[in-house]
Write an enzyme that holds these catalytic residues in place. Structure first.
Site, PDB file in Angstrom:
ATOM      1  N   ASP A  82     -28.435 -13.861 -51.249  1.00  0.00           N
ATOM      2  CA  ASP A  82     -28.477 -15.031 -50.369  1.00  0.00           C
ATOM      3  C   ASP A  82     -29.746 -14.978 -49.519  1.00  0.00           C
ATOM      4  O   ASP A  82     -30.028 -13.952 -48.876  1.00  0.00           O
ATOM      5  CB  ASP A  82     -27.221 -15.004 -49.474  1.00  0.00           C
ATOM      6  CG  ASP A  82     -27.047 -16.276 -48.672  1.00  0.00           C
ATOM      7  OD1 ASP A  82     -27.432 -17.356 -49.157  1.00  0.00           O
ATOM      8  OD2 ASP A  82     -26.501 -16.185 -47.549  1.00  0.00           O
ATOM      9  N   GLY A 181     -24.472 -20.883 -38.941  1.00  0.00           N
ATOM     10  CA  GLY A 181     -23.848 -20.401 -37.717  1.00  0.00           C
ATOM     11  C   GLY A 181     -22.714 -21.278 -37.215  1.00  0.00           C
ATOM     12  O   GLY A 181     -22.239 -22.176 -37.914  1.00  0.00           O
ATOM     13  N   HIS A 210     -26.000 -25.243 -47.885  1.00  0.00           N
ATOM     14  CA  HIS A 210     -25.940 -24.102 -46.958  1.00  0.00           C
ATOM     15  C   HIS A 210     -25.359 -24.591 -45.632  1.00  0.00           C
ATOM     16  O   HIS A 210     -25.312 -25.785 -45.360  1.00  0.00           O
ATOM     17  CB  HIS A 210     -27.346 -23.531 -46.730  1.00  0.00           C
ATOM     18  CG  HIS A 210     -27.813 -22.683 -47.861  1.00  0.00           C
ATOM     19  ND1 HIS A 210     -27.919 -21.320 -47.764  1.00  0.00           N
ATOM     20  CD2 HIS A 210     -28.173 -23.005 -49.129  1.00  0.00           C
ATOM     21  CE1 HIS A 210     -28.334 -20.844 -48.929  1.00  0.00           C
ATOM     22  NE2 HIS A 210     -28.499 -21.843 -49.776  1.00  0.00           N
ATOM     23  N   GLY A 211     -24.937 -23.631 -44.816  1.00  0.00           N
ATOM     24  CA  GLY A 211     -24.435 -23.984 -43.486  1.00  0.00           C
ATOM     25  C   GLY A 211     -23.216 -24.886 -43.561  1.00  0.00           C
ATOM     26  O   GLY A 211     -23.077 -25.827 -42.793  1.00  0.00           O
ATOM     27  N   ALA A 212     -22.302 -24.571 -44.487  1.00  0.00           N
ATOM     28  CA  ALA A 212     -21.195 -25.491 -44.777  1.00  0.00           C
ATOM     29  C   ALA A 212     -19.881 -25.116 -44.087  1.00  0.00           C
ATOM     30  O   ALA A 212     -18.851 -25.755 -44.332  1.00  0.00           O
ATOM     31  CB  ALA A 212     -20.987 -25.577 -46.290  1.00  0.00           C
ATOM     32  N   ASN A 253     -21.954 -22.822 -49.430  1.00  0.00           N
ATOM     33  CA  ASN A 253     -22.110 -21.499 -48.819  1.00  0.00           C
ATOM     34  C   ASN A 253     -21.296 -21.360 -47.541  1.00  0.00           C
ATOM     35  O   ASN A 253     -21.448 -22.153 -46.609  1.00  0.00           O
ATOM     36  CB  ASN A 253     -23.581 -21.258 -48.473  1.00  0.00           C
ATOM     37  CG  ASN A 253     -24.419 -20.939 -49.686  1.00  0.00           C
ATOM     38  OD1 ASN A 253     -24.009 -21.191 -50.812  1.00  0.00           O
ATOM     39  ND2 ASN A 253     -25.582 -20.378 -49.460  1.00  0.00           N
ATOM     40  N   ASP A 255     -20.145 -18.459 -44.669  1.00  0.00           N
ATOM     41  CA  ASP A 255     -20.184 -17.144 -44.045  1.00  0.00           C
ATOM     42  C   ASP A 255     -19.483 -17.200 -42.683  1.00  0.00           C
ATOM     43  O   ASP A 255     -18.530 -16.461 -42.418  1.00  0.00           O
ATOM     44  CB  ASP A 255     -21.641 -16.679 -43.888  1.00  0.00           C
ATOM     45  CG  ASP A 255     -21.736 -15.248 -43.410  1.00  0.00           C
ATOM     46  OD1 ASP A 255     -20.683 -14.620 -43.166  1.00  0.00           O
ATOM     47  OD2 ASP A 255     -22.850 -14.725 -43.267  1.00  0.00           O
ATOM     48  N   THR A 256     -19.938 -18.119 -41.833  1.00  0.00           N
ATOM     49  CA  THR A 256     -19.420 -18.195 -40.466  1.00  0.00           C
ATOM     50  C   THR A 256     -17.885 -18.294 -40.413  1.00  0.00           C
ATOM     51  O   THR A 256     -17.251 -17.627 -39.587  1.00  0.00           O
ATOM     52  CB  THR A 256     -20.058 -19.402 -39.750  1.00  0.00           C
ATOM     53  OG1 THR A 256     -21.474 -19.171 -39.688  1.00  0.00           O
ATOM     54  CG2 THR A 256     -19.510 -19.590 -38.357  1.00  0.00           C
TER      55      THR A 256
HETATM   56  P1  13P Z   1     -22.418 -20.927 -42.522  1.00  0.00           P
HETATM   57  O1  13P Z   1     -23.124 -20.264 -41.380  1.00  0.00           O
HETATM   58  O2  13P Z   1     -22.143 -22.370 -42.210  1.00  0.00           O
HETATM   59  O3  13P Z   1     -21.217 -20.226 -42.968  1.00  0.00           O
HETATM   60  O4  13P Z   1     -23.452 -20.952 -43.760  1.00  0.00           O
HETATM   61  C1  13P Z   1     -23.607 -19.828 -44.552  1.00  0.00           C
HETATM   62  C2  13P Z   1     -24.774 -19.911 -45.473  1.00  0.00           C
HETATM   63  O5  13P Z   1     -25.406 -20.936 -45.653  1.00  0.00           O
HETATM   64  C3  13P Z   1     -25.139 -18.684 -46.202  1.00  0.00           C
HETATM   65  O6  13P Z   1     -26.271 -18.862 -46.980  1.00  0.00           O
HETATM   66  O1  G3H Z   2     -27.103 -17.895 -44.288  1.00  0.00           O
HETATM   67  C1  G3H Z   2     -27.032 -16.729 -43.930  1.00  0.00           C
HETATM   68  C2  G3H Z   2     -25.793 -15.955 -43.983  1.00  0.00           C
HETATM   69  O2  G3H Z   2     -24.879 -16.418 -43.022  1.00  0.00           O
HETATM   70  C3  G3H Z   2     -26.107 -14.509 -43.848  1.00  0.00           C
HETATM   71  O3  G3H Z   2     -26.393 -14.185 -42.538  1.00  0.00           O
HETATM   72  O4  G3H Z   2     -28.569 -12.962 -42.568  1.00  0.00           O
HETATM   73  O5  G3H Z   2     -26.863 -12.605 -40.727  1.00  0.00           O
HETATM   74  O6  G3H Z   2     -26.452 -11.746 -43.047  1.00  0.00           O
HETATM   75  P1  G3H Z   2     -27.112 -12.779 -42.196  1.00  0.00           P
HETATM   76 ZN    ZN Z   3     -27.666 -20.210 -46.087  1.00  0.00          ZN
END
Ligand code: 13P
Ligand code: G3H
Ligand code: ZN
Length: 307
Positions: A82, A181, A210-212, A253, A255-256
């Protein structure tokens, strides 16, 4: 089942009109939560590893953990870099068995982005690894692409088409109003769905959002009840994710939402059980929360039952 490429997973998603989640891991707990959720939901899944995750856990640990996990399940699973920013990281990931890589040169000029991405495509395709690149800049991602919110640039559909033709990339991340985030929108959350449609008309490869993360209000509330301070946290509402998939997004994507879910689970557990100091207890609770969130996402994206 052996690891598959991101392209295999996304081509089916695009053909059948559903989305597939790419979920970030940094450790065993998140990986197990994601893979167990995928197996139970019968959903294909992409496990994403950022450079930050590699620095934290070690690329060899994470790569081997994911290979072990893939061997235990019957669903298609891709291991993906990523936001790869460095050539050495891409090479190292391919050596460690990653089946797909994202090269993120979206902070560079169009020409430089094309040059850097093409070089990665040449290397990756020579060994059967698929490539995601990004064009446009997400808002508020200083830590990742070193641009300020003011400099955010939504993806230009014609530039996207030219970029794909020049690079031969397999999937394209687009900027349509999201940011990474927990603080994505100051006012009403709004994605540029029309822009996704236009890009989709001109670009034949799968598109990536991304950022979803939804920054799920119930999870934020729970974490705050047990001491977290997350004032103003706001994400992409579920209905806009559905619209984005309908308009042409294939990879989503997240993560948050996993971070917040884990936090809520651990905070609640520690608050309710102040005498417990066995990490398996509180990490296990965090893991349960992550798993439930991943399952919800798979149903939302329409990937449940597709494996
Ligand atoms: P979020 O911060 O919205 O979860 O996005 C994660 C992301 O785009 C990882 O590449
Ligand atoms: O888009 C990025 C992901 O949320 C990964 O975040 O670089 O803090 O591991 P990180
Ligand atoms: Zn991302």
């Amino acid at each position: 089942m052996a690891l598959v490429t991101m392209k295999e997973i996304l081509d089916d998603a695009r053909k059948r009109g559903y989305g597939v989640g790419a979920f970030n891991i940094n450790n065993l707990e998140f990986l197990k939560a994601i893979v167990e959720a995928a197996e139970e939901e019968k959903s294909p899944v992409i496990v994403a590893v950022s450079e930050g995750a590699m620095n934290y856990a070690g690329i060899e640990y994470l790569a081997e953990l994911v290979k072990v996990a893939a061997g235990k399940v019957s669903i298609p699973l891709a291991l993906h870099v990523d936001h790869g920013k460095h050539w050495e990281v891409i090479v190292s990931a391919i050596r460690h068995g990653f089946t797909s890589v994202m090269i993120d040169a979206s902070d560079k000029s169009f020409e430089e982005n094309v040059e850097i991405t093409s070089k990665v495509v040449d290397l990756a395709h020579a060994v059967g690894v698929t490539v995601e690149a990004e064009i446009g800049r997400l808002r508020g991602v200083e830590d990742i692409v070193n641009v300020s919110e003011r400099e955010a640039v939504l993806t230009d559909p014609r530039e996207a088409k030219e970029f794909v033709e020049l690079t031969g990339v397999d999937a394209l991340a687009v900027a349509v109003g999201t940011s990474h985030g927990a603080y994505k929108f100051k006012g009403e959350p709004k994605l540029d769905i029309q822009r996704i449609r236009k890009i989709r008309e001109l670009v034949q490869i799968p598109l990536v959002l991304h950022g979803a993360s939804g920054v799920i209000p119930e999870i934020v509330e729970l974490a705050e009840r047990y001491g977290a301070k997350l004032k103003g946290a706001r994400g992409v509402p579920d209905d806009q994710i559905k619209e984005a998939i309908k308009a042409g997004i294939a990879k989503i994507n997240i993560d948050t939402d996993l971070r917040l879910s884990f936090l809520a689970g651990v905070r609640e557990y520690l608050h309710e059980n102040p005498d417990i100091f066995d990490p398996r207890k509180y990490l296990g609770e965090g893991m349960k929360f992550v798993k439930e969130t991943v399952r919800m996402k798979m149903r939302l994206f329409g990937s449940s039952g597709k494996a």
